[in-house]
Design a protein around this motif. Structure first.
Motif, short mmCIF file in Angstrom:
data_model
loop_
_atom_site.label_atom_id
_atom_site.label_comp_id
_atom_site.label_asym_id
_atom_site.label_seq_id
_atom_site.Cartn_x
_atom_site.Cartn_y
_atom_site.Cartn_z
N THR A 129 0.83 -1.21 0.00
CA THR A 129 0.00 0.00 0.00
C THR A 129 0.87 1.26 0.00
N TYR A 130 2.03 1.17 0.63
CA TYR A 130 2.94 2.32 0.61
C TYR A 130 3.32 2.65 -0.84
N ALA A 131 3.61 1.61 -1.61
CA ALA A 131 4.00 1.84 -3.01
C ALA A 131 2.86 2.54 -3.77
N LYS A 132 1.61 2.10 -3.50
CA LYS A 132 0.46 2.74 -4.17
C LYS A 132 0.30 4.19 -3.73
N TYR A 133 0.54 4.42 -2.45
CA TYR A 133 0.39 5.78 -1.90
C TYR A 133 1.33 6.76 -2.61
N ILE A 134 2.58 6.33 -2.82
CA ILE A 134 3.56 7.22 -3.47
C ILE A 134 3.10 7.54 -4.90
N VAL A 135 2.61 6.52 -5.60
CA VAL A 135 2.10 6.76 -6.97
C VAL A 135 0.91 7.72 -6.92
N ALA A 136 -0.02 7.46 -6.00
CA ALA A 136 -1.23 8.30 -5.91
C ALA A 136 -0.85 9.74 -5.58
N LYS A 137 0.06 9.90 -4.64
CA LYS A 137 0.45 11.25 -4.20
C LYS A 137 1.10 12.02 -5.35
N ASP A 138 2.06 11.39 -6.01
CA ASP A 138 2.85 12.13 -7.01
C ASP A 138 2.09 12.32 -8.33
#
Ligand code: FAD
Length: 500
Positions: A129-138
């Protein structure tokens, strides 16, 4: 002459865009219809008690800080956040309790005790989920989708695929964890933005990961509203103008370009207008020119999907309740059935509810020896709701919640100790704050109402008109609404430069 900007609404998204623009040198006037700033992030007082009206859970405090640090000050001189551990306590229908903690070791031990593989599943969930969060944020949250090219390009489409967002939040969590109670514990957070974990896109599984990573915080000296006070102070220091009790009647246009607003029958001119009033309501009431409405006709606004609403009780007690934590969540016997009631428009039969009790750690919010309790119950918004909030319905629903609360340790006779009580219902949000259908988290963040498909920060059918707030991109929740104010600030500066 400095460029003049009018902000309609002093909710958190309006206020944060106003602070940033004023700092940059724009001459900003903020018109708020109520007698206090903050919008849903407001305050209720009485008999020595102070309650946050709406938001209570501070996530990602760095986003709150960033608004102040942008203006060249140390945020710590304005707001004092403390991390809470445990972040919150969950009580399941059978009385079992579980603390959500940022102490990963303790969390692992508690989870593994519930069955082999549960701790491992949680770690894998955090990792993915951390990996998805970084994609979503950026690539999504911090991007304003001005034109179709901002979405329909290979990089963005590739990143959209990486988010694997077509699955529901609950189903995604179930791939990592078998234990149903833990599945509920890691998916109920979609209710923070007013959607069902069974329907809400899987991207919202990032919320418990964000809680674990950044913690859950409390603003010392009064709770959430302390942040509104901090921003108001900074805005006034920078020379910004606040006009309270000022309901804007209309945005004025010349050839589809915003040129000011109408207030109390008078035309007030400006170079740009930022609307923080709830987007659907604003489209129906403030934007009268059909060309500027564009596709957002009254019929379209009525057809859009809305988040759920909330029923709130603010209670002052003349005694302490030692068993409470600051944040407490209580599940009913059948969470799925509860969700089905909320999202099909029925009054919940056996509702989950949340209790916030900051007087445990903050002696400025209740008289000595007293406890202030805020109770939140998710309920249908007014469009889907199949019933009226009559006085009888409000009282009987309140009594239903009270009888559930009385089963909690230390609360058996709490109703005998009530010295202050106030209710807030979906019609109150609609009528007092202009929240369309009383949908307290704004337009629902369904796939077709997210990112490029959500109403935009830069209005596509009019010039110099901007929207900040939970019904527009990127969405609801205080840090996200703050980001919406940031995006408006960034785009407005491009279109209406200070020296043009
Ligand atoms: C009960 C509740 C609990 C929540 N809990 C949390 C939480 O724990 N953590 C979290 O992060 N988020 C939480 N949220 C969500 C969060 O509060 C919102 O997403 C956020 O505050 C929305 O801010 P906003 O700027 O979009 O709009 P609003 O707060 O709605 O502000 C809009 C403002 O515009 C004003 N306005 C409207 N029309 C006019 C007009 N014509 N003229 C002048 N002024 C006008 C309104 O009076 C209002 O002040 C919660 C929300 C609610 C309701």
């Amino acid at each position: 002459m400095a460029k003049k900007v009018i902000v309609i609404g002093g909710g958190i998204a309006g206020l944060t865009s106003a602070v940033r623009l004023q700092y940059d040198g724009y001459d900003v006037t903020l018109y708020e219809q109520l007698d206090r700033l903050g919008g849903k992030m407001n305050r209720i007082t009485g008999k020595g008690f102070t309650f946050d009206l709406g938001p209570t859970i501070v996530m990602m405090p760095h986003i709150y800080h960033e608004v102040l640090s942008y203006t060249g000050v140390d945020p710590k001189d304005y707001i004092d956040f403390m991390a809470l551990d445990p972040m919150y306590q969950i009580t399941f229908a059978d009385g079992e309790k579980l603390d959500a903690t940022t102490d990963l070791n303790r969390m692992m031990v508690d989870l593994e005790a519930r069955g082999e593989g549960t701790a491992d599943g949680f770690l894998r969930y955090l990792n993915d989920t951390y990996a998805k969060y970084i994609v979503a944020k950026d690539h999504f949250i911090e991007k304003s989708f001005r034109s179709w090219r901002d979405f329909y390009n290979p990089t963005t489409l590739w990143n959209a695929l990486k988010l694997k967002t077509f699955d529901s939040a609950h189903h995604t969590i179930a791939k990592y964890i078998k234990d149903q109670k833990i599945q509920n514990m890691l998916s109920f957070q979609t209710l923070y933005i007013g959607i069902s974990p069974h329907k809400g896109p899987s991207i919202y599984t990032i919320i418990p990961m964000i809680e674990t990573l950044y913690g859950v915080h409390y603003a010392r000296g009064g709770g959430m509203y302390a942040y509104v006070e901090a921003l108001e102070r900074r805005f006034r220091e920078l020379g910004g103008t606040v006009e309270l009790n000022s309901p804007v009647e209309e945005v004025l246009f010349e050839k589809q370009k915003a040129i000011g607003v109408k207030l109390k029958g008078q035309d007030i001119m400006a170079d740009a207008v930022v609307v923080n009033a709830d987007f659907p309501r604003a489209m129906n009431t403030l934007i009268k020119d059909p060309k500027v409405k564009g596709k957002y006709t009254e019929e379209k606004i009525a057809k859009m999907a809305y988040s759920c609403s909330v029923f709130l009780i603010y209670i002052g007690l003349d005694k302490k309740v030692p068993d409470l934590r600051v944040h407490n969540l209580y599940f009913g016997s059948d969470f799925e059935d509860n969700l089905s009631d909320i999202f099909s428009g029925s009054i919940p039969k056996d509702p989950a509810y949340y209790i916030y009790s900051p007087s445990r750690i903050d002696d400025t919010v209740a008289p000595e020896g007293h406890e202030g309790i805020y109770v939140l119950v998710p309920v249908p918004e007014l469009k889907t709701g199949t019933f009226e909030w009559t006085d009888e319905v409000k009282q009987s629903f309140k009594e239903k919640i009270y009888s559930k609360m009385k089963k909690n340790p230390g609360m058996e006779d709490f109703d005998q100790h009530i010295v202050f009580e106030k209710l807030m219902t979906p019609p109150d949000f609609s009528e007092k704050m202009g929240v369309h259908y009383g949908a307290t988290f704004g337009l629902a963040p369904t796939l077709l109402q997210s990112n490029y498909f959500r109403p935009k920060n830069v209005h596509p059918y009019g010039k110099n008109l901007y929207f900040a707030g939970s019904s527009v991109h990127p969405g609801a929740g205080v840090p996200i609404a703050i980001t919406s104010g940031k995006l408006v600030h960034r785009e407005l500066k491009k279109d209406v430069p200070l020296n043009s």
